[in-house]
Design an enzyme around this catalytic site. Structure first.
Site, mmCIF file in Angstrom:
data_model
loop_
_atom_site.group_PDB
_atom_site.id
_atom_site.type_symbol
_atom_site.label_atom_id
_atom_site.label_comp_id
_atom_site.label_asym_id
_atom_site.label_seq_id
_atom_site.Cartn_x
_atom_site.Cartn_y
_atom_site.Cartn_z
ATOM 1 N N GLY A 11 0.803 -1.214 0.000
ATOM 2 C CA GLY A 11 0.000 0.000 0.000
ATOM 3 C C GLY A 11 0.835 1.262 0.000
ATOM 4 N N MET A 12 0.147 2.398 0.057
ATOM 5 C CA MET A 12 0.813 3.694 0.005
ATOM 6 C C MET A 12 1.750 3.902 1.203
ATOM 7 S SD MET A 12 -0.919 7.489 -0.194
ATOM 8 C CE MET A 12 -1.746 7.294 1.396
ATOM 9 N N ASP A 41 -3.032 -12.701 4.892
ATOM 10 C CA ASP A 41 -4.371 -12.159 5.107
ATOM 11 C C ASP A 41 -4.555 -12.062 6.613
ATOM 12 O OD1 ASP A 41 -7.017 -11.498 5.359
ATOM 13 O OD2 ASP A 41 -7.796 -13.134 4.143
ATOM 14 N N TYR A 67 -8.537 -1.191 5.909
ATOM 15 C CA TYR A 67 -9.591 -0.859 4.954
ATOM 16 C C TYR A 67 -9.842 0.632 5.124
ATOM 17 C CZ TYR A 67 -14.044 -0.937 2.447
ATOM 18 O OH TYR A 67 -15.060 -0.695 1.543
ATOM 19 N N THR A 68 -9.577 1.422 4.094
ATOM 20 C CA THR A 68 -9.588 2.879 4.235
ATOM 21 C C THR A 68 -10.650 3.582 3.393
ATOM 22 O OG1 THR A 68 -7.881 3.074 2.519
ATOM 23 C CG2 THR A 68 -7.132 2.939 4.810
ATOM 24 N N TYR A 132 -16.271 3.539 9.862
ATOM 25 C CA TYR A 132 -14.819 3.413 9.728
ATOM 26 C C TYR A 132 -14.122 3.834 11.026
ATOM 27 C CZ TYR A 132 -10.070 4.736 8.315
ATOM 28 O OH TYR A 132 -8.710 4.891 8.247
#
Length: 260
Positions: A11-12, A41, A67-68, A132
């Site tokens: 990811g970033m 996972d 999870y964004t 979230y």
């Protein structure tokens, strides 16, 4: 420097952490042999045990997996995916850390607060305003039960992150005549490379015994702005003609639901 494992390495934020810790073992649900990233996972306990059980004691696990998709976390199936990744995943990592004498650094978010001021203390009252934020707060509490540091950050952007808030605003502003900007959420846009540097500094202090685990740190860049102000700054910097439609969070959520 301690041995380091990066979860969410594809990811970033994971990209920035890989540049900062080039010797780290890297894992992600998006495996990439060319980049040295192994599949994991974190929502599956057996997978976590299989990949992390052989780590040396006191290894630090950097959990950049999350999870964004904030808006999607309000609706099915995003709400379930957010729950699995932001709550069940940290639970599996925390259990692994306790059972194997490992340490964790877990990245959380300013969404655990109400978002109205942008100026929070680590011991400030939390009040998430969406699913979230609620899931991330639950993940924090779980991780603090292990030997962990929780780093709260905000509005992350940086290289290799096409879906971050800055790139999304820039892309939409280039394609549309008007974009929406929320005026009652204040945040601190933070560059991923800055967060990676702050992570390394905290790890060094942890290794030297200057700080202990089971703590929360706010790791954001200086300054704050509303989402609408951020959009206006980006549009101005890119010299675009797009306009910003300023609205409240409630108005934005209603508009987003109507687009589904």
């Amino acid at each position: 420097m301690s041995n380091v494992v990066i979860i969410g390495a594809a990811g970033m934020l994971g990209y920035a952490l890989r540049q900062r810790f080039p010797e780290a073992k890297c894992f992600d649900s998006a495996a990439n042999e060319e980049q040295g990233i192994t599949y994991i996972d974190i929502t599956e306990r057996k997978t976590v045990e299989q990949e992390l059980s052989g780590l040396e004691k006191r290894t630090i696990i950097l959990n950049a997996s999350a999870y964004t998709r904030v808006d999607d976390a309000e609706i099915n199936p995003g709400d379930l995916q957010s729950l699995l990744t932001n709550v069940n995943g940290p639970r599996n990592l925390a259990n692994m850390a306790r059972e194997n004498n490992l340490r964790c650094i877990h990245y959380s978010t300013a969404y655990v607060f109400h978002g109205l001021t942008g100026d929070y203390a680590e011991d400030g009252e939390t009040k998430p305003m969406n699913a979230y934020g609620s899931h991330k707060l639950r993940g924090e509490k779980i991780m603090l039960g292990a030997d962990s540091l929780v780093l709260r950050t905000d509005c992350l952007y940086g290289p290799q992150g096409q879906k971050n808030i800055v790139d999304t605003i820039a892309r939409n502003a280039q394609e549309k005549e008007m974009i929406s900007g929320v005026r009652d959420q204040i945040g601190c846009p933070t560059l991923t490379t800055t967060l990676a540097r702050m992570t390394a500094e905290l790890m060094d202090r942890w290794d030297k015994g200057n700080i202990q685990g089971h703590q929360i740190f706010h790791t954001v860049s200086r300054g704050s702005c509303t989402r609408a102000q951020l959009a206006e700054k980006i549009i101005s910097a890119l010299n675009l003609s797009c306009r910003v439609e300023s609205m409240t969070t409630a108005q934005y959520n209603e508009k987003y639901r109507n687009l589904q």
